[in-house]
Enzyme design. Structure first.
Site, PDB file in Angstrom:
ATOM      1  N   SER A   1       8.186 -31.486   7.292  1.00  0.00           N
ATOM      2  CA  SER A   1       6.875 -30.662   7.504  1.00  0.00           C
ATOM      3  C   SER A   1       6.061 -31.532   8.505  1.00  0.00           C
ATOM      4  CB  SER A   1       6.361 -30.414   6.121  1.00  0.00           C
ATOM      5  OG  SER A   1       5.966 -31.825   5.511  1.00  0.00           O
TER       6      SER A   1
ATOM      7  N   CYS B   1      11.745 -25.129   1.379  1.00  0.00           N
ATOM      8  CA  CYS B   1      11.490 -26.681   1.314  1.00  0.00           C
ATOM      9  C   CYS B   1      10.198 -27.067   2.319  1.00  0.00           C
ATOM     10  CB  CYS B   1      12.667 -27.265   1.370  1.00  0.00           C
ATOM     11  SG  CYS B   1      12.712 -29.100   0.783  1.00  0.00           S
TER      12      CYS B   1
ATOM     13  N   GLU C   1      20.300 -21.947   1.565  1.00  0.00           N
ATOM     14  CA  GLU C   1      21.014 -21.688   2.599  1.00  0.00           C
ATOM     15  C   GLU C   1      22.453 -22.805   2.635  1.00  0.00           C
ATOM     16  OE1 GLU C   1      18.593 -23.500   2.649  1.00  0.00           O
ATOM     17  OE2 GLU C   1      18.658 -25.302   4.076  1.00  0.00           O
TER      18      GLU C   1
ATOM     19  N   HIS D   1      17.193 -25.532  -1.495  1.00  0.00           N
ATOM     20  CA  HIS D   1      17.913 -24.805  -0.085  1.00  0.00           C
ATOM     21  C   HIS D   1      19.059 -23.962  -0.500  1.00  0.00           C
ATOM     22  CE1 HIS D   1      16.511 -27.783   2.825  1.00  0.00           C
ATOM     23  NE2 HIS D   1      16.189 -28.535   1.762  1.00  0.00           N
TER      24      HIS D   1
HETATM   25  N1  GLN Z   1      10.314 -33.796   2.463  1.00  0.00           N
HETATM   26  C1  GLN Z   1      10.459 -32.899   3.497  1.00  0.00           C
HETATM   27  C2  GLN Z   1       8.901 -32.869   3.840  1.00  0.00           C
HETATM   28  O1  GLN Z   1       8.028 -32.999   3.421  1.00  0.00           O
HETATM   29  C3  GLN Z   1      10.890 -31.730   2.927  1.00  0.00           C
HETATM   30  C4  GLN Z   1      12.380 -31.719   2.702  1.00  0.00           C
HETATM   31  C5  GLN Z   1      13.171 -30.684   2.951  1.00  0.00           C
HETATM   32  O2  GLN Z   1      12.789 -29.785   3.694  1.00  0.00           O
HETATM   33  N2  GLN Z   1      14.312 -30.538   2.724  1.00  0.00           N
HETATM   34  O3  GLN Z   1       8.777 -31.859   4.720  1.00  0.00           O
END
Ligand code: GLN
Length: 193
Positions: free
Chosen positions: A50, A79, A179, A177
């Site tokens: 992110s 996520c 997908e 996830h």
């Molecule tokens: N840890 C990631 C984040 O903080 C997210 C992990 C993921 O999208 N699999 O953005």
């Protein structure tokens, strides 16, 4: 009318989402520009990092067009994508107050499952169209949904009593996830919104 699903593809796990929607017979467009954003009906914000997404989107002037799109149209965040949809985030403070698209009344914390549980698989019951279904769920350095406004947000799956799949109007957020498995139910559910 046939729909075009956009998959934000600046960073992260976007390709598997394209494959999932294409298996369902849907038209998919990768979104990396405002022109592409204008061609789609719905958007997927994939998993990834992110912080990298916010950095890139702000740098390339995509932040506000995406924010507007997310406030109006159907959006599915997985996520890291789920973090970006939340009204309250923990872990993106370095970007100031405007650190997410703020379209779902959920509070989300990044990397919430700690180091030794960075990634894990489990089977969860998810609620889809009032039916319950068990699906394999893969969590990768997943965030947690610490709180939801229960008057506005419907919880569709939980793990250890915490929501992991939620819906608010035409938005879906999932902390795992879907997908990465062969089960297309969640993708179909978003396509049907
Ligand atoms: N840890 C990631 C984040 O903080 C997210 C992990 C993921 O999208 N699999 O953005």
């Amino acid at each position: 009318m046939s729909q075009t699903i956009g998959v934000l593809s600046i960073q992260g796990a976007f390709e598997k989402h394209r494959i999932a929607f294409e298996k369902l017979g849907l038209k998919v467009l990768y979104v990396r520009s405002i022109a592409e954003l204008e061609k789609i009906d719905k958007l997927v914000i994939p998993g990834g990092e992110s912080t990298a997404m916010v950095t890139i989107l702000k740098k390339h002037d995509l932040w506000f067009p995406l924010k507007k799109f997310c406030s109006e149209k159907p959006v599915f965040g997985t996520c890291a994508g789920a973090i970006l949809l939340a009204k309250k985030t923990h872990g993106l403070e370095k970007f100031g107050v405007d650190n997410s698209f703020s379209v779902m009344d959920i509070e989300v914390k990044r990397n919430s499952y700690g180091r030794q549980l960075d990634s894990f698989k489990t089977f969860l019951d998810i609620k889809i169209n009032n039916n319950s279904k068990k699906i394999e769920s893969i969590f990768i350095r997943a965030p947690s949904i610490m709180d939801v406004d229960s008057a506005k947000v419907e919880i569709l799956a939980s793990f250890k009593k915490e929501p992991v799949f939620v819906r608010q109007g035409n938005k879906l957020a999932v902390t795992f996830h879907p997908e990465l498995t062969d089960d297309l139910s969640i993708h179909q559910y978003f396509a049907d919104i």
